[in-house]
Every structure is written in C-alpha cells, then in structure tokens.
Design a protein around this motif. Structure first.
Motif, short mmCIF file in Angstrom:
data_model
loop_
_atom_site.label_atom_id
_atom_site.label_comp_id
_atom_site.label_asym_id
_atom_site.label_seq_id
_atom_site.Cartn_x
_atom_site.Cartn_y
_atom_site.Cartn_z
N ALA A 21 0.80 -1.23 0.00
CA ALA A 21 0.00 0.00 0.00
C ALA A 21 0.83 1.29 0.00
O ALA A 21 0.58 2.17 -0.83
N PRO A 22 1.81 1.45 0.86
CA PRO A 22 2.57 2.71 0.84
C PRO A 22 3.31 2.94 -0.49
O PRO A 22 3.54 4.08 -0.88
N ALA A 23 3.64 1.87 -1.18
CA ALA A 23 4.40 1.98 -2.43
C ALA A 23 3.54 2.37 -3.62
O ALA A 23 4.08 2.74 -4.66
N VAL A 24 2.21 2.31 -3.49
CA VAL A 24 1.34 2.59 -4.63
C VAL A 24 0.49 3.85 -4.44
O VAL A 24 -0.35 4.16 -5.28
N ARG A 25 0.72 4.58 -3.39
CA ARG A 25 -0.08 5.78 -3.10
C ARG A 25 0.08 6.88 -4.16
O ARG A 25 -0.77 7.74 -4.27
N ALA A 26 1.15 6.84 -4.92
CA ALA A 26 1.36 7.86 -5.96
C ALA A 26 0.54 7.60 -7.21
O ALA A 26 0.57 8.38 -8.15
N GLY A 27 -0.20 6.49 -7.24
CA GLY A 27 -1.05 6.17 -8.38
C GLY A 27 -0.35 5.27 -9.37
O GLY A 27 0.82 4.92 -9.23
N GLY A 28 -1.11 4.88 -10.39
CA GLY A 28 -0.60 3.98 -11.41
C GLY A 28 -1.62 2.90 -11.69
O GLY A 28 -2.72 2.90 -11.15
N THR A 29 -1.24 1.96 -12.53
CA THR A 29 -2.13 0.88 -12.92
C THR A 29 -1.49 -0.46 -12.56
O THR A 29 -0.34 -0.72 -12.91
N ILE A 30 -2.27 -1.28 -11.85
CA ILE A 30 -1.81 -2.60 -11.42
C ILE A 30 -2.75 -3.64 -12.00
O ILE A 30 -3.96 -3.58 -11.79
N TYR A 31 -2.19 -4.58 -12.74
CA TYR A 31 -2.94 -5.71 -13.26
C TYR A 31 -2.82 -6.86 -12.27
O TYR A 31 -1.72 -7.16 -11.80
N LEU A 32 -3.94 -7.51 -12.00
CA LEU A 32 -3.97 -8.70 -11.15
C LEU A 32 -4.36 -9.88 -12.02
O LEU A 32 -5.51 -9.99 -12.47
N ASN A 33 -3.40 -10.75 -12.30
CA ASN A 33 -3.60 -11.91 -13.18
C ASN A 33 -3.70 -13.18 -12.35
O ASN A 33 -3.07 -13.29 -11.30
N GLY A 34 -4.45 -14.14 -12.86
CA GLY A 34 -4.54 -15.44 -12.21
C GLY A 34 -5.87 -16.10 -12.50
O GLY A 34 -6.84 -15.44 -12.87
N ASP A 35 -5.89 -17.40 -12.31
CA ASP A 35 -7.10 -18.18 -12.53
C ASP A 35 -8.15 -17.84 -11.48
O ASP A 35 -7.85 -17.19 -10.46
N LEU A 36 -9.35 -18.31 -11.70
CA LEU A 36 -10.45 -18.16 -10.76
C LEU A 36 -10.03 -18.74 -9.41
O LEU A 36 -9.50 -19.85 -9.34
N GLY A 37 -10.20 -17.97 -8.35
CA GLY A 37 -9.86 -18.44 -7.02
C GLY A 37 -8.40 -18.34 -6.65
O GLY A 37 -7.97 -18.84 -5.60
N ALA A 38 -7.60 -17.67 -7.48
CA ALA A 38 -6.16 -17.58 -7.21
C ALA A 38 -5.81 -16.56 -6.13
O ALA A 38 -4.71 -16.57 -5.60
N GLY A 39 -6.75 -15.67 -5.79
CA GLY A 39 -6.49 -14.69 -4.73
C GLY A 39 -6.46 -13.24 -5.20
O GLY A 39 -6.07 -12.36 -4.44
N LYS A 40 -6.88 -12.97 -6.42
CA LYS A 40 -6.84 -11.60 -6.95
C LYS A 40 -7.71 -10.65 -6.13
O LYS A 40 -7.26 -9.58 -5.73
N THR A 41 -8.94 -11.05 -5.86
CA THR A 41 -9.86 -10.19 -5.10
C THR A 41 -9.40 -10.08 -3.66
O THR A 41 -9.48 -8.99 -3.07
N THR A 42 -8.90 -11.15 -3.08
CA THR A 42 -8.37 -11.10 -1.72
C THR A 42 -7.24 -10.08 -1.63
O THR A 42 -7.19 -9.26 -0.71
N PHE A 43 -6.33 -10.12 -2.59
CA PHE A 43 -5.21 -9.19 -2.61
C PHE A 43 -5.71 -7.76 -2.79
O PHE A 43 -5.30 -6.85 -2.07
N ALA A 44 -6.61 -7.55 -3.76
CA ALA A 44 -7.14 -6.21 -4.02
C ALA A 44 -7.86 -5.65 -2.80
O ALA A 44 -7.66 -4.49 -2.42
N ARG A 45 -8.69 -6.47 -2.18
CA ARG A 45 -9.45 -6.01 -1.00
C ARG A 45 -8.49 -5.63 0.13
O ARG A 45 -8.67 -4.59 0.78
N ALA A 46 -7.47 -6.44 0.39
CA ALA A 46 -6.50 -6.14 1.44
C ALA A 46 -5.71 -4.88 1.13
O ALA A 46 -5.44 -4.06 2.02
N LEU A 47 -5.36 -4.68 -0.14
CA LEU A 47 -4.65 -3.47 -0.55
C LEU A 47 -5.53 -2.24 -0.33
O LEU A 47 -5.08 -1.22 0.21
N LEU A 48 -6.78 -2.33 -0.73
CA LEU A 48 -7.72 -1.21 -0.56
C LEU A 48 -7.91 -0.88 0.91
O LEU A 48 -7.93 0.29 1.30
N GLN A 49 -8.05 -1.90 1.75
CA GLN A 49 -8.19 -1.66 3.19
C GLN A 49 -6.94 -0.97 3.75
O GLN A 49 -7.04 -0.04 4.53
#
Length: 156
Positions: A21-49
C-alpha cells in the motif's frame, strides 16, 4: 524488475498487499492476473483496506468498477471477468480514470486488452497446492519504483 514469492497462504497474501500500500499511493495501474480463485480479489481487498478505504469493499464482478476516494486521491477497482469483448469497456471512461494520479487495480486484464491503460505493475497469482505463488513484475519506471519501495520480506 521482478519479485517472486512462493507458498503463500491467505494470511500472508493479505499482509503482502498491506505492505504494498505505501508503495502505490502515488497512483498507477496494477494488473492482477490469475485463474479463478487464485487470490486476486483477496489481494485487491487487502490493498484497498490498507490504503484506508473505510467503506465496505465489494467485488466489482457485476458492476465492473468500484471507485473510492482515499486521502484526496481516487482508487478504482475493476473486475473484467464478465467482459466478453474489450469494446464493452468504452462507457467506463477509462481515459479519465487512468489520469496518472489515480490508482487503478484491474482483475482479469486480459479481457480488456487494448482498452485498458498499460500496467505499471503486473501481479500474477498461481495456485500452488493449498497455497499461492506470487510474481510481481514492473512494466514501467513507475512500476519499478513501486517494487523498489515494497518490502515483501517484512511480511514473513
């Protein structure tokens, strides 16, 4: 620049997202790749929190886009799982969303190929038995700066 981490359980994945989180506060675009259930939403939700989103963080699977205002800047979370054609994204106004100051997180970016802003950082999650492997690859100088500021070892 690439960072590879292996054998991550969900708790460690959440900690890694918070450490990013501290490393991405300046903005930018992050792609989250992976199969269904790989943890993309878990990672995104934790980053947003970790960024300070206080509202309920919904998966944008049906809405395609959820936007948040955090400490004076915008964060946009896209989930393109239900997109059949990148042309379907035209109405989202991605040009305004990816203005260089906002943070844009994109799950299933391959479904929006050609219609999305270029990634600064690509995170790929892969099933590894009950755990996950994570590969973080910088795709721009901004992405390299993100990785340089991230300390995943502190998440051990």
């Amino acid at each position: 620049m690439t960072v590879e981490l292996r054998g991550l359980d969900e708790a460690r994945l959440v900690v890694l997202a918070a450490r990013l989180a501290p490393a991405v506060r300046a903005g930018g675009t992050i792609y989250l790749n992976g199969d269904l259930g790989a943890g993309k939403t878990t990672f995104a939700r934790a980053l947003l929190q970790a960024l300070g989103v206080g509202a309920r963080i919904k998966s944008p699977t049906y809405s395609l886009l959820e936007s948040y205002r955090v400490d004076g800047y915008d964060v946009h979370h896209l989930d393109l799982y239900r997109i059949a054609d990148p042309g379907e994204l035209e109405w989202l106004g991605l040009g305004e969303i990816a203005d260089g100051t906002s943070l844009v997180l994109v799950e299933w970016p391959e479904r929006g190929a050609g219609a999305l802003p270029a990634a600064d950082l690509e995170l790929s999650l892969v099933h590894a038995g009950a755990a996950r492997d994570l590969c973080a690859r910088a795709s721009s100088s901004r992405g390299e700066a993100m990785l340089a500021r991230w300390d995943p070892a502190a998440a051990a």
